[in-house]
Structure formats: C-alpha cells, structure tokens
Write an enzyme that holds these catalytic residues in place. Structure first.
Site, short mmCIF file in Angstrom:
data_model
loop_
_atom_site.label_atom_id
_atom_site.label_comp_id
_atom_site.label_asym_id
_atom_site.label_seq_id
_atom_site.Cartn_x
_atom_site.Cartn_y
_atom_site.Cartn_z
N ASP A 1 -8.86 -7.89 3.35
CA ASP A 1 -8.22 -6.64 2.97
C ASP A 1 -9.25 -5.52 3.00
O ASP A 1 -10.25 -5.57 2.29
CB ASP A 1 -7.64 -6.80 1.55
CG ASP A 1 -6.81 -5.59 1.12
OD1 ASP A 1 -6.90 -4.52 1.77
OD2 ASP A 1 -6.07 -5.73 0.12
N ASP B 1 -4.87 1.19 13.17
CA ASP B 1 -3.45 1.08 13.48
C ASP B 1 -2.78 0.35 12.31
O ASP B 1 -1.71 -0.22 12.45
CB ASP B 1 -3.29 0.30 14.80
CG ASP B 1 -1.91 0.45 15.42
OD1 ASP B 1 -1.25 1.48 15.18
OD2 ASP B 1 -1.48 -0.47 16.14
N PRO C 1 -2.32 -8.32 16.23
CA PRO C 1 -2.81 -9.55 16.85
C PRO C 1 -4.03 -9.37 17.76
O PRO C 1 -4.59 -10.35 18.23
CB PRO C 1 -1.60 -10.02 17.68
CG PRO C 1 -0.87 -8.76 18.02
CD PRO C 1 -1.07 -7.84 16.85
N GLY C 2 -4.45 -8.12 17.99
CA GLY C 2 -5.72 -7.95 18.71
C GLY C 2 -5.66 -7.12 19.98
O GLY C 2 -6.64 -7.06 20.72
N ALA C 3 -4.54 -6.46 20.22
CA ALA C 3 -4.40 -5.70 21.47
C ALA C 3 -5.34 -4.49 21.53
O ALA C 3 -5.96 -4.23 22.56
CB ALA C 3 -2.96 -5.25 21.66
N TRP C 4 -5.45 -3.76 20.42
CA TRP C 4 -6.38 -2.61 20.43
C TRP C 4 -7.81 -3.10 20.63
O TRP C 4 -8.60 -2.47 21.31
CB TRP C 4 -6.27 -1.80 19.13
CG TRP C 4 -5.14 -0.82 19.12
CD1 TRP C 4 -3.95 -0.94 19.77
CD2 TRP C 4 -5.12 0.46 18.44
NE1 TRP C 4 -3.17 0.17 19.53
CE2 TRP C 4 -3.87 1.04 18.72
CE3 TRP C 4 -6.02 1.12 17.63
CZ2 TRP C 4 -3.49 2.29 18.20
CZ3 TRP C 4 -5.66 2.37 17.11
CH2 TRP C 4 -4.41 2.95 17.40
N ASP D 1 -8.40 -7.70 9.68
CA ASP D 1 -6.98 -7.69 9.32
C ASP D 1 -6.70 -8.64 8.16
O ASP D 1 -7.43 -9.59 7.92
CB ASP D 1 -6.10 -8.11 10.51
CG ASP D 1 -4.68 -7.54 10.40
OD1 ASP D 1 -4.36 -6.60 11.15
OD2 ASP D 1 -3.90 -8.04 9.56
N LYS E 1 -3.42 5.84 12.20
CA LYS E 1 -1.97 5.97 12.25
C LYS E 1 -1.43 6.43 10.91
O LYS E 1 -1.93 6.04 9.86
CB LYS E 1 -1.37 4.59 12.58
CG LYS E 1 0.16 4.57 12.47
CD LYS E 1 0.77 3.48 13.28
CE LYS E 1 0.73 2.12 12.59
NZ LYS E 1 1.29 1.11 13.51
C1 LIG Z 1 0.75 -2.47 13.80
S1 LIG Z 1 -0.27 -3.80 13.34
C2 LIG Z 1 -1.71 -3.54 14.33
C3 LIG Z 1 -1.58 -3.89 15.82
C4 LIG Z 1 -2.92 -3.86 16.52
N1 LIG Z 1 -3.40 -2.48 16.63
C5 LIG Z 1 -2.86 -4.44 17.90
O1 LIG Z 1 -2.88 -3.67 18.87
O2 LIG Z 1 -2.80 -5.65 18.04
C6 LIG Z 1 -0.79 -3.35 11.71
C7 LIG Z 1 -1.74 -4.34 11.05
O3 LIG Z 1 -2.33 -3.74 9.89
C8 LIG Z 1 -2.69 -4.79 9.02
N2 LIG Z 1 -3.01 -4.29 7.68
C9 LIG Z 1 -2.19 -3.61 6.83
N3 LIG Z 1 -2.82 -3.37 5.67
C10 LIG Z 1 -4.08 -3.85 5.79
C11 LIG Z 1 -5.20 -3.91 4.92
N4 LIG Z 1 -5.16 -3.41 3.69
N5 LIG Z 1 -6.34 -4.50 5.37
C12 LIG Z 1 -6.39 -5.02 6.61
N6 LIG Z 1 -5.36 -5.00 7.48
C13 LIG Z 1 -4.22 -4.44 7.07
C14 LIG Z 1 -1.42 -5.65 9.06
O4 LIG Z 1 -1.70 -6.96 8.61
C15 LIG Z 1 -1.05 -5.60 10.55
O5 LIG Z 1 -1.53 -6.71 11.25
#
Ligand SMILES: C[S@@+](CC[C@H](N)C(=O)[O-])C[C@H]1O[C@@H](n2cnc3c(N)ncnc32)[C@H](O)[C@@H]1O
Ligand SMILES: *[C@@H]1O[C@H](CO)[C@@H](O)[C@H](O)[C@H]1NC(C)=O
Ligand SMILES: *[C@@H]1O[C@H](CO)[C@@H](O)[C@H](O)[C@H]1NC(C)=O
Length: 248
Positions: free
Chosen positions: A137, A162, A91-94, A120, A202
């Site tokens: 994507d 992440d 959601p945008g924390a990083w 994302d 990650k």
């Molecule tokens: C653990 S969350 C990230 C949290 C984020 N770092 C934060 O601090 O708000 C993982 C994110 O990776 C995204 N994701 C997974 N595969 C993806 C892809 N192929 N392209 C873009 N985003 C992707 C997911 O939709 C998800 O929102």
C-alpha cells in the site's frame, strides 16, 4: 525506438490469436472500429504505431497502456535513462510502456539505460526490466523505506500514478478517495522525486480537483490537465501532468 524486448520473436502471430490471448488489446481494436470520421483518423494516426508494435511484438497487459503511450507521444515524459516509479502498477501495462521507453532493459546500447519500479496492492506478475513491489500500500508509512531500498538512486525522475480505489459507485466519495490518494503521493514526492521531475496522476473529476491542482501548481512549474482519447468516453477520468518539480 524499436521494441526488442521479450516476446519479440512472435512477429508472425495473427491478429485473431492475439485478440484471443489479450482481451485488452481486443477492446482497443473495438474502440478503434467504433470511431468514425475525424475521430477515427485521429485515433488511427496516434494509435497506429503502438497497435503495430502490439500486434507484431508485444502483448500489453491492459488497454490502459494506450493512455500512457498517447500521453507520452504528445508530451514526452519518458526517455531513455530515466528512473520511473509506477504507482498502482497492476497488471503492469504502464510498466511495460515505461520499460520500453526508458530503455530499462538496455535493449538499445546507444542510449542510457533507465529503471522502473512498480508498486500495487495487488500481485503483479514479473516483467523483464521492471522491479515490482506487490501487495504493498503506497499510503502505508513503512512503504517509503522499502521503495528507497529498491531504487538505484535516492530519487526518481518520473512518478506515474494510474491508481484508483475500488469504486463504490458513489461518485463524490470515489472522487474524494482518489484525490486524497493523489495528495498523499504529492507528499511522497518530497522524498522521492528529483528537482525538475515529473508527476502524472489520474483523478476523477469533482469538487476537490481544483484543490489538488492548486497544490500541484505550488510545487511544480508546469501543470496541465490531460484527457487521453484512449480513456473511455463515459469516464470522468483525467490526468494531471505536473512538470518541473520545484523540490522543496
Ligand atoms: C487502473 S489500475 C492500474 C492499471 C495499470 N496502470 C496498468 O496499466 O496495468 C489501478 C491500480 O491501483 C491500485 N491501487 C489503488 N490504491 C492503491 C494503493 N493505496 N497502493 C497501491 N496501489 C493501489 C489498484 O490495486 C489497481 O491495481
Ligand atoms: C479492491 O478489492 C479487491 C478485492 O476485494 C482487493 O483485493 C483490493 O485490494 C481492493 N483495492 C483497493 C484499491 O482497495
Ligand atoms: C501531507 O503532509 C502533511 C504535512 O506533512 C500532512 O498534514 C497531510 O495530512 C499529508 N496529506 C496526506 C494526504 O497524506
């Protein structure tokens, strides 16, 4: 580096109202309370500053912010003026952390102003200081061109990931999916990452972790594994921090 971004006015907010407004912050406080002895001291020392900031001025959108804060406090990957691509940003924390640490809002006029682009699959709510590419994507071949059209320069200094696939619960499968996301990102680094740049990604540990690590070592001078204390204890999650991109 003081945070003077949006929301800075609410410094009188009580902890209680903050916890109600932000589940993630609440979870992080619970984590702090659960710890004892040395762990507690460690956490208190390292998380004190972000907690104080979070309490007084800023609602992080997710507790994952504390992982990046912790990694950056120890290993200094973000600094004012740097350009950052945040993959899997929702959601945008990083991105919030990155905006603060690279001075993307130009809040501190005495240091260079950085840039943050978050991407994302999901929708990401707007954030001052960041550019977001929602519902996109990273593995889609057309995405690279879109990213390039949004960057202030051809390449970035730091790529953060992440990203995680939706877990199926089948450990080996989830592991492999995430490793191949990371490998794809490593491929993209060729077009997106400046020489001497940094990649933080990650991964979930498993049999292909070494393969990814090997590839990273071919392309970066310094590769290490980081397991933040803020990661949940029961999680197999770790990060590879790869620095000094050789940039083919
Ligand atoms: C653990 S969350 C990230 C949290 C984020 N770092 C934060 O601090 O708000 C993982 C994110 O990776 C995204 N994701 C997974 N595969 C993806 C892809 N192929 N392209 C873009 N985003 C992707 C997911 O939709 C998800 O929102
Ligand atoms: C996870 O599932 C949600 C809801 O079905 C979907 O919107 C999202 O794109 C999925 N994320 C990934 C990484 O596949
Ligand atoms: C990375 O690039 C190589 C060659 O350019 C390609 O064969 C490989 O499939 C790519 N890997 C991923 C995971 O995209």
């Amino acid at each position: 580096m003081a945070w003077r971004g949006p929301g800075a006015a609410g410094s009188g907010r009580s902890l209680v109202s903050l916890s109600l407004r932000c589940r993630c912050f609440h979870a992080a406080v619970a984590l702090l309370k659960r710890k004892t002895g040395a762990d507690h001291q460690w956490l208190e020392r390292h998380l004190k500053d972000p907690f104080v900031k979070a309490t007084k001025q800023q609602n992080y959108r997710c507790r994952s912010a504390f992982k990046l804060l912790e990694i950056d406090d120890k290993l200094h990957i973000l600094r004012p003026g740097l350009s950052v691509l945040d993959c899997g940003a929702a959601p945008g924390a990083w991105s919030q952390v990155a905006v603060e640490r690279v001075n993307a809002l130009g809040t501190d006029p005495t240091v260079p102003t950085g840039f943050v682009l978050g991407i994302d699959l999901l929708r990401i709510s707007p954030l001052d200081g960041a550019v977001f590419l929602s519902e996109t994507d990273i593995t889609d071949p057309s995405t690279l061109r879109t990213i390039h059209s949004l960057l202030p320069a051809e390449k970035v200094d730091v790529i953060l990931s992440d990203m995680a696939p939706n877990a199926t619960g089948i450990k080996e499968l989830d592991h492999q999916k995430l490793i191949s996301l990371c490998l794809g990102l490593l491929n993209l680094s060729q077009s997106l990452l400046k020489p001497k740049g940094t990649l933080l990604c990650k991964f979930w540990d498993g049999q292909d972790s070494r393969l990814l690590q090997g590839r990273l070592k071919e392309q970066f001078q310094d590769v290490r594994t980081v397991k933040p204390q803020a990661s949940r204890k029961d999680s197999a999650e770790s990060y590879y921090l790869a620095r000094l991109y050789k940039g083919k």
